[in-house]
Write a protein that holds these residues in place. Structure first.
Motif: not given
Lengths: 448, 398
Positions: A230-233, A235, A388-390, A393, A408-410, A413, B385-386, B389, B392-393
């Motif tokens: 998964p991609i993080n902030k 990356e 894994d994202i809402y 929202q 914050a909500l992704g 990704e 959920n936040v 995430r 993970r970071l």
């Protein structure tokens, strides 16, 4: 570190008009076009002017933001017209094609002998760079970056999408070389997710193979990225389409930029759904010639969920590997909002009985089946959304431009295409993909 | 197709005028519009909001019809001491009482929706189709129509349109309407006189009989009075008891619930967790009584001692859980959130029912309370959920 990906949250929309396994040649178009709008966010700086002669593979414009990213002519010929729209925005560059292509000859190269910088330079100069896109933001990759990994999807899971076994048959060598090129671009791994028995894939150490199965969107890269790495902030992950890996491989092996694709013609708008061979930028009428039915059909470059509407005078887009033709739905339907409609499909069971015939194939039209409304229902998008994202929202945070919340909500990704299924099932008929594209653009502007 | 073409011509004629929204609302009721997709997916699911709302209305038809019969049945039962249920007379009384309420509810509510849509230049949205049906079902049968009209106007304007219309409201509009009535004209919304047609002015109308008493089971329990003679749990489950028009038959409410769950429109999560929440609270109260913490002299004794499962069969709790707690706009939106939200609705319903000094029913207040807290519940669910995430970071960067 191979992973099995099995997608249960999704939807295989079963449509009539699957392309049969035969490939026809198309007549060469008189005019080809390069459309800057195919490349999201790119402002073109022209290198050629009207009347110039160009070879196939010769640079015609570059990106204003990054001069190194070049865009080249798909065929040789004469620049017939540079069409401009409002505020002199360049809409398309028309090239009157020669009867036979004269290519820009690059030297043949073995990617394994080159440094990363040399590989990048070659891709940039040859016009292959735009095939590489990035997450986050779903735009052309920044050549200064070093991605943590590269993903190539080996599954086409969207409705009626082209079968890679057909579009890539006989291209194993090109694919192998292409993957060697990609492996040079990242310090991490090149990940390929494909069906267990994918025969078109070469044996190679250049990529990690993952087995993918289940429902659409298993073929979408975001799904695979989320399950594998998964991609993080902060990356960057790069993405290349499987067919384009072959084009890149061909460039290195032969020295030619040859943007020829095998395209699926699918949907009930075609008399004989099958495959054709065409060059990127070809005129739509020439590609679908003779096969398209008379009548009120919509021509879509791409699949029915994410494709782009085209007219016969339009041109084959840079990234698309198919045309879909389906009936237009511009007619009224008497009490069509409450009577069960056996010829329509719904994931809901609200007076619709398509759940009783799960394997039935449908001939869906382009009617919206209702009007635009505020978001009302909840809990349904999640059933077709494997990340894994809402989703709702995130969409709402985009609508109110809450940058912290989007992050914050992704939002890093996702790409617009990931929201195609939620858009399809949305009873409020909201434009999810447009909202997500807008959100990504806001992020590019505010965060970069 | 003359009609189709004529309506299409009218639509073009009204485009951009102040009649546009009103005309389109009627037009789209007759015909699914001819709009096609642009820019996004080229095909769309066959279901729209109208179809969804229509499904919810269909789920309420059984309780509506039962409610009409029951209105007449309770009336004659009180006058004659005994009555048949499925008679035309019963139905006609119900028809005479309920249809005008439906007309007022839809007339006033949709009228306001049309005005707002015209002024704000958006399409008339379907939300009120369900609210308009819910409203009569949660009213006492003899409620004066003018009160209903005032309450509907309040509920639609303050409860919904001020927030931006369908999909934007915080509170369930039907319950907002009911709460407005309850706090303004409590005498018409509670007590032992309002649940049976003819009871309020029964003394005047029905000579030779005592004033009709239409006391509900909960009313009797709250007053620590003996239960009505003809009451038993089965009667209550089937619905042959006094109460708001649509709330009495737990059986038919279950039929509606099954329909909503099977069609995928109503949230089974909310319904089930609410039932569990109510049962847990009921069990706690039963346990308190069993442990002799309170005695029969306590004014809460009868309600606390009432078996927990029978709590689910009386009052409006079943109706509230199935048709109002599941309103997707005012409920929690996340899966986990729905479970918490439903549980707390059930829990608080029984809690308020037992301890509310003014009125022995709690589901209305419980749902409105949880409507307010639903965004908070969702917030914490989404934060999980936040955090996942963020974690993970962090793992990556360390």
């Amino acid at each position: 570190m191979s992973k099995d990906i099995r997608i249960k949250k999704g939807l295989d929309l079963k449509l009539k008009g699957e392309a049969a396994n035969k490939i026809a040649e198309t007549t060469r178009s008189k005019v080809y076009a390069v459309k800057p709008s195919d490349f999201h966010g790119v402002t073109p700086k022209m290198v050629v002017k009207e009347g110039d002669n160009v070879k196939a593979g010769e640079v015609i414009f570059y990106s204003k933001a990054d001069e190194k990213v070049k865009f080249v002519a798909p065929v040789s010929g004469t620049i017939q017209e540079i069409k401009r729209g409002e505020k002199r925005v360049i809409l398309e560059i028309l090239i009157a094609a020669d009867s036979q292509d004269v290519f820009v000859e690059h030297s043949k190269k073995n990617p394994n002998d080159l440094s990363t910088e040399e590989v990048k330079a070659h891709l940039l100069a040859s016009g292959c760079w735009p095939f590489i896109t990035q997450r986050p933001y779903d735009v052309i990759a920044n050549s200064a970056d070093s991605p943590k990994s590269i993903f190539v999807s080996g599954i086409n899971s969207a409705p009626l999408e082209a079968d890679l076994e057909i579009t890539l048959s006989g291209k194993k060598d090109f694919l192998k070389a292409g993957f060697e090129v990609l492996a040079k671009l990242t310090s991490g791994k090149v990940h390929v997710t494909a069906k267990k028995n994918a025969a078109y894939l070469p044996d190679s150490n250049s990529f990690v193979f993952h087995k993918g199965s289940g429902l659409h969107p298993v073929g979408l890269v975001s799904t695979q990225i989320a399950k594998i790495d998964p991609i993080n902030k902060g990356e960057k992950v790069w993405v290349v389409q499987m067919e384009d890996v072959a084009i890149i491989g061909e460039l290195f092996l032969t020295g030619k930029f040859n943007p020829t694709r095998i395209l699926a013609l699918a949907g009930t708008g075609f008399q004989d759904p099958s495959y054709v061979k065409a060059i990127i930028g070809a005129q739509v009428a020439d590609v679908v010639a003779g096969n398209l039915k008379e009548g009120n059909y919509r021509i879509i470059n791409g699949d029915v969920l994410t494709g782009e509407q085209k007219t016969r005078n339009g041109f084959l887009g840079f990234y698309h590997n198919m045309f879909t033709a389906i009936p237009e739905g511009d007619d009224y339907d008497f009490f069509g909002w409450n009577i069960p409609r056996p010829n329509k499909f719904s994931v809901y069971r609200a007076n619709m009985f398509s759940f009783l015939t799960p394997n039935k194939k449908y001939d869906l039209n382009t009617n919206t089946n209702g009007e635009h409304r505020a978001f009302v229902l909840t809990g349904d998008y999640e059933k077709v959304f494997p990340l894994d994202i809402y989703p709702i929202q995130l969409l709402k945070s985009i609508l109110v431009k809450d940058i912290d919340q989007m992050e914050a909500l992704g939002i890093y990704e996702v790409a617009p295409e990931d929201f195609a299924l939620t858009e399809y099932i949305c009873v409020s008929k909201q434009d999810h993909q447009r909202i997500v594209r807008h959100g990504l653009d806001v992020m590019i502007k505010e965060v970069g | 197709m003359g009609l189709k073409q004529n309506l299409h011509n009218l639509k073009e004629k009204y485009r951009g005028t102040k009649f546009e929204q009103g005309f389109n609302a009627l037009h789209t009721f007759l015909y699914l519009p001819n709009t096609t997709t642009h820019g996004g997916t080229h095909v769309k699911d066959a279901t729209d909001l109208k179809r969804v709302m229509n499904t919810v209305i269909m789920a309420m038809i059984p309780v509506l019809i039962f409610g009409m019969f029951n209105a007449g049945y309770q009336h004659y039962l009180q006058i004659n001491g005994t009555a048949e249920f499925l008679t035309m007379d019963n139905f006609i009384i119900g028809l005479k009482k309920v249809v005008p309420m439906l007309l007022v509810s839809y007339g006033v509510g949709l009228g306001i929706e049309f005005i707002f849509a015209t002024v704000k230049k958006h399409e008339v949205e379907e939300g009120y189709l369900v609210t308009g049906m819910l409203v009569p079902l949660i009213m006492p049968v003899d409620l004066p129509l003018w009160m209903l009209a005032v309450a509907v106007a309040f509920g639609v304007v303050i409860g919904k349109e001020l927030f931006g219309g369908t999909g934007m409201n915080i509170l369930n509009p039907a319950l907002t309407i009911r709460a407005f009535l309850f706090f303004n004209w409590a005498a018409w919304m509670s007590g032992d006189k309002v649940w049976v047609h003819g009871a309020v002015d029964g003394v005047k109308k029905i000579s030779g009989t005592d004033a009709i008493s239409g006391e509900t089971v909960l009313g009797a329990l709250a007053a620590n009075k003996p239960l009505p003679e003809n009451w038993d749990a089965m009667n209550s489950f089937l619905g042959f008891i006094p109460g708001s028009i649509g709330e009495t038959s737990t059986l038919l409410i279950l039929v509606g619930a099954a329909f909503l769950i099977l069609t995928g429109i109503g949230s089974a999560r909310i319904m089930l967790s609410a039932v569990i929440g109510a049962a847990v609270m009921g069990l706690i109260f039963n346990g308190i009584v069993d442990a002799n913490v309170i005695t029969e002299s306590s004014k809460f004794y009868s309600l606390m001692n009432f078996p927990f499962w029978q709590h689910l069969l009386v009052g409006g709790i079943a109706f509230g859980i199935v048709f109002m707690a599941t309103d997707p706009v005012s409920a929690a939106q996340t899966s986990t959130g729905k479970i918490i939200y439903g549980f707390l609705i059930g829990f608080f319903s029984i809690l308020i029912r037992v301890f509310n000094p003014a009125y022995p029913e709690g589901v209305m207040m419980a749902i409105l309370l949880l409507n307010v807290f639903a965004p908070t519940i969702d917030h914490y669910v989404v934060q999980a959920n936040v955090k996942r995430r963020m974690k993970r970071l962090k793992v990556k960067t360390t």
